[in-house]
Motif scaffolding. Structure first.
Motif, PDB file in Angstrom:
ATOM      1  N   ARG A 161       0.813  -1.220   0.000  1.00 41.32           N
ATOM      2  CA  ARG A 161       0.000   0.000   0.000  1.00 41.32           C
ATOM      3  C   ARG A 161       0.846   1.270   0.000  1.00 41.32           C
ATOM      4  N   ASN A 162       1.906   1.270   0.758  1.00 38.12           N
ATOM      5  CA  ASN A 162       2.762   2.462   0.795  1.00 38.12           C
ATOM      6  C   ASN A 162       3.391   2.742  -0.567  1.00 38.12           C
ATOM      7  N   ALA A 163       3.843   1.684  -1.233  1.00 34.01           N
ATOM      8  CA  ALA A 163       4.465   1.861  -2.542  1.00 34.01           C
ATOM      9  C   ALA A 163       3.457   2.345  -3.575  1.00 34.01           C
ATOM     10  N   VAL A 164       2.232   1.820  -3.501  1.00 34.69           N
ATOM     11  CA  VAL A 164       1.199   2.204  -4.470  1.00 34.69           C
ATOM     12  C   VAL A 164       0.794   3.663  -4.288  1.00 34.69           C
ATOM     13  N   VAL A 165       0.577   4.079  -3.053  1.00 37.12           N
ATOM     14  CA  VAL A 165       0.174   5.481  -2.844  1.00 37.12           C
ATOM     15  C   VAL A 165       1.304   6.440  -3.227  1.00 37.12           C
ATOM     16  N   ASP A 166       2.538   6.024  -3.010  1.00 38.69           N
ATOM     17  CA  ASP A 166       3.668   6.864  -3.411  1.00 38.69           C
ATOM     18  C   ASP A 166       3.758   6.960  -4.936  1.00 38.69           C
ATOM     19  N   LEU A 167       3.641   5.816  -5.604  1.00 32.65           N
ATOM     20  CA  LEU A 167       3.748   5.784  -7.064  1.00 32.65           C
ATOM     21  C   LEU A 167       2.683   6.659  -7.717  1.00 32.65           C
ATOM     22  N   LEU A 168       1.459   6.600  -7.192  1.00 31.15           N
ATOM     23  CA  LEU A 168       0.337   7.307  -7.810  1.00 31.15           C
ATOM     24  C   LEU A 168       0.060   8.664  -7.161  1.00 31.15           C
ATOM     25  N   GLU A 169       0.934   9.063  -6.250  1.00 35.18           N
ATOM     26  CA  GLU A 169       0.820  10.374  -5.594  1.00 35.18           C
ATOM     27  C   GLU A 169      -0.558  10.571  -4.939  1.00 35.18           C
ATOM     28  N   ILE A 170      -0.956   9.556  -4.187  1.00 34.54           N
ATOM     29  CA  ILE A 170      -2.231   9.573  -3.461  1.00 34.54           C
ATOM     30  C   ILE A 170      -1.995  10.096  -2.055  1.00 34.54           C
TER      31      ILE A 170
END
Length: 212
Positions: A161-170
């Protein structure tokens, strides 16, 4: 397609046909239909980040454990988010209700105050639980809509989850990632799956009737 058939044919797909593309217009149509799902007090706390860029899908696929193939080959990957600060949209929700004739203008402020008061009574845990429930309801509805249109899906709950939110700037302080929903057309027939009989899952009038 009949609803019974849609439900029976919806399966988790392990890999999609990468040549099949779903237009943004059709994705928007499916999302708009999915938004007819129920939510507490019609607060609609679901949000979506739709990823249809191949390079970004490839980056996402490195953060989904063993679910890389469906993530990378899907026509799109929809990140389903739960909005922990949905109260920021209360005014918009009430105003839209007035504009569409669902609420008489005379009751606009009363409705807004009621919804805000309802929200203010909740703990952080209450809010989290409710937005997760509502966002899961719309995700299931979206999967059935996709199947009805001839597409397939793979719901991914195991991901970084941390990597996904970082990648997509969430904004991780506001939006809670619920799942990734890969959508496309299956490259191969789905593997068969079975379900427990009702004697394991249903009890009448008390909780003592389950088989085990």
């Amino acid at each position: 397609m009949e609803l019974k058939t849609v439900i029976e044919q919806r399966k988790t797909i392990k890999a999609f046909n990468p040549t099949v593309k779903i237009s943004r217009e059709e994705l928007q149509e499916m999302l708009a239909l999915a938004q007819l799902a129920p939510s507490k007090a019609n607060l609609q706390p679901w949000r979506f980040v739709v990823v249809d860029d191949n390079a970004i899908k490839k980056e996402l696929s490195g953060n989904v454990a063993f679910n890389g193939p469906p993530c990378e080959t899907a026509s799109a990957v929809i990140v389903v988010l739960a909005d922990l600060q949905y109260e920021k949209l209360l005014g918009d929700i009430v105003d839209q209700s007035v504009e569409t004739g669902c609420l008489h203008p005379e009751f606009r402020d009363r409705k807004f105050d009621f919804l805000l008061g309802l929200h203010q009574q909740l703990t952080e845990a209450d809010i989290r639980d409710q937005v997760l429930i509502d966002s899961s309801l719309i995700a299931m509805q979206l999967m059935l809509i996709a199947k009805d249109r001839g597409y397939d899906t793979h719901a991914i709950g195991v991901f970084n989850r941390n990597a996904v939110v970082d990648l997509l700037e969430i904004d991780s302080s506001r939006y809670l990632p619920v799942m990734l929903l890969a959508i496309g057309r299956a490259a191969n027939p789905a593997l068969p799956s079975c379900r427990l009989g009702l004697e394991y899952t249903v009890s009448w009038n008390d909780g003592k009737g389950f088989k085990k």
